[in-house]
Design an enzyme around this catalytic site. Structure first.
Site, mmCIF file in Angstrom:
data_model
loop_
_atom_site.group_PDB
_atom_site.id
_atom_site.type_symbol
_atom_site.label_atom_id
_atom_site.label_comp_id
_atom_site.label_asym_id
_atom_site.label_seq_id
_atom_site.Cartn_x
_atom_site.Cartn_y
_atom_site.Cartn_z
ATOM 1 N N LYS A 71 0.836 -1.198 0.000
ATOM 2 C CA LYS A 71 0.000 0.000 0.000
ATOM 3 C C LYS A 71 0.874 1.252 0.000
ATOM 4 O O LYS A 71 1.937 1.288 0.621
ATOM 5 C CB LYS A 71 -0.921 -0.016 1.226
ATOM 6 C CG LYS A 71 -1.974 1.085 1.229
ATOM 7 C CD LYS A 71 -2.902 0.932 2.421
ATOM 8 C CE LYS A 71 -3.944 2.032 2.508
ATOM 9 N NZ LYS A 71 -4.857 1.870 3.658
ATOM 10 N N SER A 168 -9.636 2.002 2.780
ATOM 11 C CA SER A 168 -8.739 2.735 1.921
ATOM 12 C C SER A 168 -7.734 1.852 1.177
ATOM 13 O O SER A 168 -7.012 2.320 0.307
ATOM 14 C CB SER A 168 -7.954 3.743 2.779
ATOM 15 O OG SER A 168 -7.168 3.067 3.773
ATOM 16 N N SER A 192 -10.259 -0.721 6.801
ATOM 17 C CA SER A 192 -9.692 -0.462 5.482
ATOM 18 C C SER A 192 -9.050 -1.663 4.811
ATOM 19 O O SER A 192 -8.649 -1.579 3.648
ATOM 20 C CB SER A 192 -8.661 0.674 5.575
ATOM 21 O OG SER A 192 -9.272 1.866 6.000
#
Length: 544
Positions: A71, A168, A192
């Site tokens: 990420k 996210s 997330s």
């Protein structure tokens, strides 16, 4: 070396190519694989930068056969870390995050960085300048869910409906679901990792807070909530990565002490020793599964309920005891979460002023440069997206003298009540407490839907207004309590899109929740009927 073109990754070498790059056959394989990944990513926008080189791979490590995406808010020294924000558009870290170091030591081939909401603030993974949440907050653009609904098998990709990948960590989930990599690291603050896993039909683990190093090299959003999590196509893949990166890190002040880890692991293993989870027909007769009544709100889509019932029927047929439980503080969890998370975000993001950290935006002609406040304000207004600015303002207000007692302290009191609710329902004692009280009548795990609906369309009302914030209603309680939770696929809803169920355990029971997740995964294609027991466990709920 890395490449970025318009925010989209274009290619990366396969792990087999990395091992035999000198042969002409490998070169041809790289070209073929690169073209395939380029095509996939142009459709999903899951990756924002990628590596064209391997760095000191350990070919004999436990992760040597895995490709992994990272990420974009987790630091990597060979790839940019932009947090999908204009504020860090040009930033490349001088060091790797601890979790990345562990991946490399285990032999993982890191293929690139995954798209995400700006600074991890969102639930859908789309565009910060256009939408509010759900990986809608990224300078790199929206992430498109790569799942292929059975209802659209004959429809060309260009004509299929575009749905959110969740946020996210939507880029991490989409990269795994599209087959670009075997696993991916994400971060989970309030759901997330689990929400994207549910939307994309894969497995996502939020570990116990403090087991995976989440401070050293992870760009802060809300330090008391942020956890590095793992997403993968299967529970086994997730467990393999988790086992390799969950070692103690002395550089992380929030890392759980080795003695605490061992104490929690011993309690979970004691229960696991009574379960036969590895056979083709597992025996779960000693497992007590709690069904929290508050996790079936009116907003829950009825077809989600149907999929969850089927999972419970299968577990019941294997001997598991289904027990209704109550977590009375749950209705206040979402409000408490957003007060605490925004307050911590306002503090953490204060450093990005264009002087200490962050890209400095030049002042407009005629602006008064003699006042530092003007420089800071212009840089922060230009560098942060609308969602980040909103959360900074909310958090700053919550920390003011007038609001501190009524908002921030109240939220912390609610958080403690939520932790107490969980501890009072679990049979396994909380290893973090100095004098835990065992509950022989408690449950071993909790099971509930991962989301209130399937992935919303990118052009729907669900990604505007208050809709995105409601997506976290099922996931934030475990985050506030710091508990392990894994979302695994539970079948399809009526619209043909994936449904996820979450297994939540006591702190440190990560191996237990993964084992039960594996049972659900292995038996997901079997339908067993045991409606009476399930109905009793779900009593008081609306029928699907």
């Amino acid at each position: 070396m890395h490449l970025r073109v318009g925010g989209l990754a274009r290619a990366y070498p396969s792990r087999s190519c990395a091992r035999c790059f000198s042969t002409s056959h490998s070169r041809r394989s790289v070209i073929i694989h690169a073209g395939h990944v380029q095509s996939l990513n142009e459709s999903t926008n899951a990756l924002v930068s990628f590596s064209t080189e391997t760095h000191n791979l350990n070919f004999h490590g436990p992760l040597s056969n895995l490709t992994v995406a990272i990420k974009d808010n987790i630091c990597t020294m060979h790839l940019p870390t932009t947090c999908s924000s204009s504020m860090l558009r040009e930033f490349t870290s001088p060091f790797d995050a601890t979790a990345v170091e562990f991946l490399k030591a285990g032999g993982a081939n890191i293929i690139g960085k995954a798209n995400c909401d700006e600074f991890g603030m969102g639930q859908l993974s789309t565009n910060a300048r256009l939408r509010r949440s759900l990986n809608v907050n990224s300078i790199h653009g929206s992430v498109v869910n790569p799942y292929h609904s059975p209802n659209e098998k004959s429809v060309p990709w260009a004509e299929r409906e575009r749905r959110a990948a969740g946020g996210s960590s939507g880029g991490s989930a989409a990269a795994v679901a599209a087959g670009m990599c075997d696993a991916a690291l994400g971060t989970d603050t309030g759901g997330s990792v689990r929400l994207p896993a549910s939307y994309c039909g894969i497995t996502g683990l939020k570990p116990s807070y403090g087991l995976i190093s989440s401070r050293w090299g992870v760009v802060s959003f809300a330090d008391s909530l942020d956890c590095v999590g793992v997403l993968g196509k299967s529970v086994d893949t997730v467990k393999t990565v988790f086992d390799s990166i969950s070692s103690y890190d002395p550089k992380d002040p929030t890392a759980a002490a080795p003695r605490t880890r061992e104490r929690a692991k011993a309690s979970a293993k004691l229960l696991l020793s009574t379960l036969d989870v590895n056979s083709s027909s597992p025996d779960l007769s000693s497992l007590r599964i709690g069904i929290p009544q508050e996790y079936f709100p009116s907003e829950l889509n009825t077809t989600i309920m149907t999929a969850v019932r089927k999972v419970l029927e299968r577990l019941s047929s294997l001997g598991a005891q289904l027990i209704p439980v109550s977590l009375p503080s749950t209705p206040y969890a979402l409000s408490a979460y957003y007060v605490i998370a925004t307050a911590e975000a306002s503090s953490n993001l204060a450093r990005y002023d264009g002087v200490q950290y962050g890209t400095r935006s030049p002042l407009l002609p005629g602006a008064d440069k003699s006042k530092p406040g003007n420089v800071y304000a212009h840089t922060r207004s230009a560098g942060f997206g609308a969602e980040v600015r909103k959360r900074i303002l909310l958090g700053t207000y919550a920390l003011t003298a007038d609001a501190f007692d009524n908002y921030f302290l109240q939220a912390q009191r609610v958080r403690q009540r939520i932790k107490t609710d969980f501890d009072s329902n679990f049979r396994i004692p909380n290893a973090q407490l100095s004098d835990p009280s065992p509950n022989s009548d408690g449950v071993d795990i909790l099971l509930h839907p991962s989301a209130i609906r399937t992935a919303p369309r990118l052009d729907s009302d669900a990604i505007s207004g208050l809709g995105p914030y409601l997506q976290d209603i099922m996931t934030v309680p475990a985050s506030l309590a710091g508990l392990p939770a894994v979302s695994v696929p539970a079948g399809l809803a009526a619209d043909g899109w994936p449904v996820g169920v979450s297994i939540v355990g006591q702190w440190g029971s990560d191996e237990l929740v993964l084992c039960i997740g594996k049972v659900i995964e292995r038996t997901s294609d079997k339908d067993n009927s045991n409606f009476k027991l399930v109905a009793n466990a779900l009593r008081g709920l609306d029928t699907a």
